[in-house]
Design an enzyme around this catalytic site. Structure first.
Site, short mmCIF file in Angstrom:
data_model
loop_
_atom_site.label_atom_id
_atom_site.label_comp_id
_atom_site.label_asym_id
_atom_site.label_seq_id
_atom_site.Cartn_x
_atom_site.Cartn_y
_atom_site.Cartn_z
N CYS A 105 -32.68 -11.85 -28.80
CA CYS A 105 -33.40 -10.94 -29.68
C CYS A 105 -33.77 -11.55 -31.03
O CYS A 105 -34.39 -10.89 -31.85
CB CYS A 105 -32.59 -9.67 -29.87
N LYS B 121 -37.45 -0.56 -35.65
CA LYS B 121 -37.07 -0.27 -34.25
C LYS B 121 -36.92 1.24 -34.05
O LYS B 121 -36.94 1.72 -32.92
CB LYS B 121 -35.78 -0.98 -33.89
#
Lengths: 77, 420
Positions: free
Chosen positions: B170, B342
């Site tokens: 990530c 996010k």
């Protein structure tokens, strides 16, 4: 045109993204229809799948044109 | 050291295809999360994700035909399609068209992915089991390999410089931009197309992250409330998909051709936790060292930071990052805004760091910090403004973006305005 030729042409049009009228008897997959060596491997696999036949690697190498493919499949099927 | 600026942007996200289309929706507080439509999700625990809005290409929808012709598309996994779309936007936006072999050889590509062609691998494994090895496509390997985004982009545009791909879960997107900037600083290239791409929304992808206990599971009846970084009621991240790509350029090279300069890459820091395969160390010291290294490279103090785009995934790790940022900022914590985008687009895994770097660049351009959606109850005693639910108009001269990945890998980018 035979049923086999129609089915082969359909596969070639789909896989190579070419116009149907470009797929003539002597049209070479690589020189005329824009295929690369990986495309020809995939084409042969698609022929095998469609017609339920097995095309050995050495035979696959002789299939260079649309006409070659139709002839091979007519003899094998 | 040569200076590196950003001259082109491109993205495909769950909010929209396109940079401005995504940014407008992000600032307006929209969410890209919804029920999973990409596959039959009846067998997996999590039934929602942040999917790219497919459509005819109008109104911010993503039309694959606009980015790769159908014949070529059959030979690539979706992460490559998304990467090609974002890279094509970025290159076009930059206006960079190398006219000579020498220029082409000084233009490289570094676009990574966390997982790569997960669906291609899963589908081919099933085909192998059902029909045998003779039916495995000659395009299987090049459709799944992570570096094939960089490969495909180089072929499309004729970029013959360094061709590379980062794989750090990530933090991939942030590492790609940071490493590509280093290649320019070091003189290996003058222009680098850099970023990340990911397409993990598949049965095997959801099942895998469910097994890690990383995904949100309890918001099936309200998916848009599921991604809630720092909120006390968070229960895991929401899977996203997409790609973010920037064009990085040596400052004088950009000036000489009169390019539009969005921002400057001021600093880049990296570190490893050496702690656990999926969890960050509880004291957050890995993230802290990554941020401190980036600041040191930028020659800035913590008090120079205005905006932080957090890794903030909506998992238990959020508060560990928060602690590390507060430790870094010290007394300056009260004057900084930090948000997690996010909350809006979910977690784009290997694409996240690149998309979030672009959000920082746009925050610098427009002097606005995007919001943290769904933040109803922030952690007690937090000193940083977490921009709950609404974007913040504020002065932003320096922005910092964090990305942390499985394996204990950390990356931080520090960026400043291009006009300063």
């Amino acid at each position: 045109m035979s049923d086999i030729a129609d089915r082969v042409k359909k596969i070639v049009v789909e896989h190579l993204g070419v116009e149907e009228d470009k797929v003539t008897e002597n049209a070479s997959f690589i020189d005329d229809l824009g295929a690369d060596s990986l495309d020809t491997v995939e084409l042969v696999m698609a022929f095998e799948e469609e017609f339920g036949i097995e095309i050995p690697d050495d035979a696959a190498e002789t299939i260079q044109t649309f006409g070659d493919a139709v002839k091979f499949i007519q003899n094998a099927a | 050291m040569r200076r590196v600026v950003v001259t082109g942007l491109g993205m495909v996200t769950p909010l929209a295809c396109g940079v401005e289309e995504t940014w407008t929706r992000l600032i307006a507080g929209q969410s890209g999360v919804g029920p999973i439509t990409r596959f039959d999700c009846s067998r997996v625990v999590t039934t929602y994700a942040a999917e790219i809005p497919f459509g005819d290409g109008t109104n911010g929808t993503f039309n694959p035909d606009d980015w790769m012709d159908p014949k070529e598309r059959r030979k690539v996994d979706d992460f490559i399609l998304y990467g090609m779309a974002a890279a094509t936007q970025a290159v076009k936006d930059s206006g960079w068209v190398p006219g000579t072999d020498a220029e082409r050889e000084r233009t490289g590509v570094m676009i990574g992915s966390g997982i790569g062609g997960l669906s291609a691998i899963a589908d081919t494994a099933i085909l192998l089991q059902e029909k045998g090895p003779r039916r495995v496509s000659p395009f299987f390997i090049p459709s799944a390999l992570i570096n094939l985004v960089s490969g495909q982009v180089s072929i499309r545009f004729g970029f013959k410089g360094p061709n590379h791909a980062v794989v750090t879960a990530c933090s991939t997107g942030a590492h790609a931009i940071g490493d590509a900037a280093r290649l320019i600083q070091f003189g290996d290239a003058d222009v680098m197309v850099a970023g990340g791409a990911e397409s993990p929304i598949s049965e095997i992808g959801i099942a895998g992250f469910n097994a890690c206990k990383a995904l949100s599971t309890k918001r099936g009846n309200d998916p848009q409330a599921a991604s809630r970084p720092w909120d006390t009621d968070r229960d895991g991240f929401v899977m996203g998909e997409g790609a973010g790509v920037v064009v990085l350029e040596e400052l004088e090279h950009a000036r000489a051709r009169g390019a539009k300069i969005y921002a400057e890459v001021l600093g880049y820091g990296l570190s490893g936790d050496a702690y656990h395969i999926t969890a960050p160390s509880e004291d957050g010291e890995g993230g802290y060292r990554s941020m401190a290294a980036a600041l040191k490279r930028a020659g800035l103090a913590a008090s120079d930071i205005d905006y932080v785009n957090a890794h903030g995934t909506s998992t238990m790790a959020d508060t560990i990052e928060l602690g590390a940022v507060e430790r870094l900022l010290g007394e300056a914590a009260g004057s900084v805004t930090m948000s997690s985008t996010k909350s809006s687009i979910g977690h784009l895994l290997g694409a996240a760091g690149a998309v979030e770097a672009i959000f920082c660049i746009l925050a610098l351009r427009d002097q606005v910090a995007p919001p943290t959606l769904n933040l109803d109850t922030p952690p007690e005693g937090v000193r940083i403004d977490l921009a709950p639910k609404a974007a913040r108009q504020r002065e932003i001269a320096v922005a910092l973006s964090n990305s942390f990945g499985f394996g204990g890998t950390n990356a931080t980018l520090v960026m400043g305005r291009g006009d300063l």
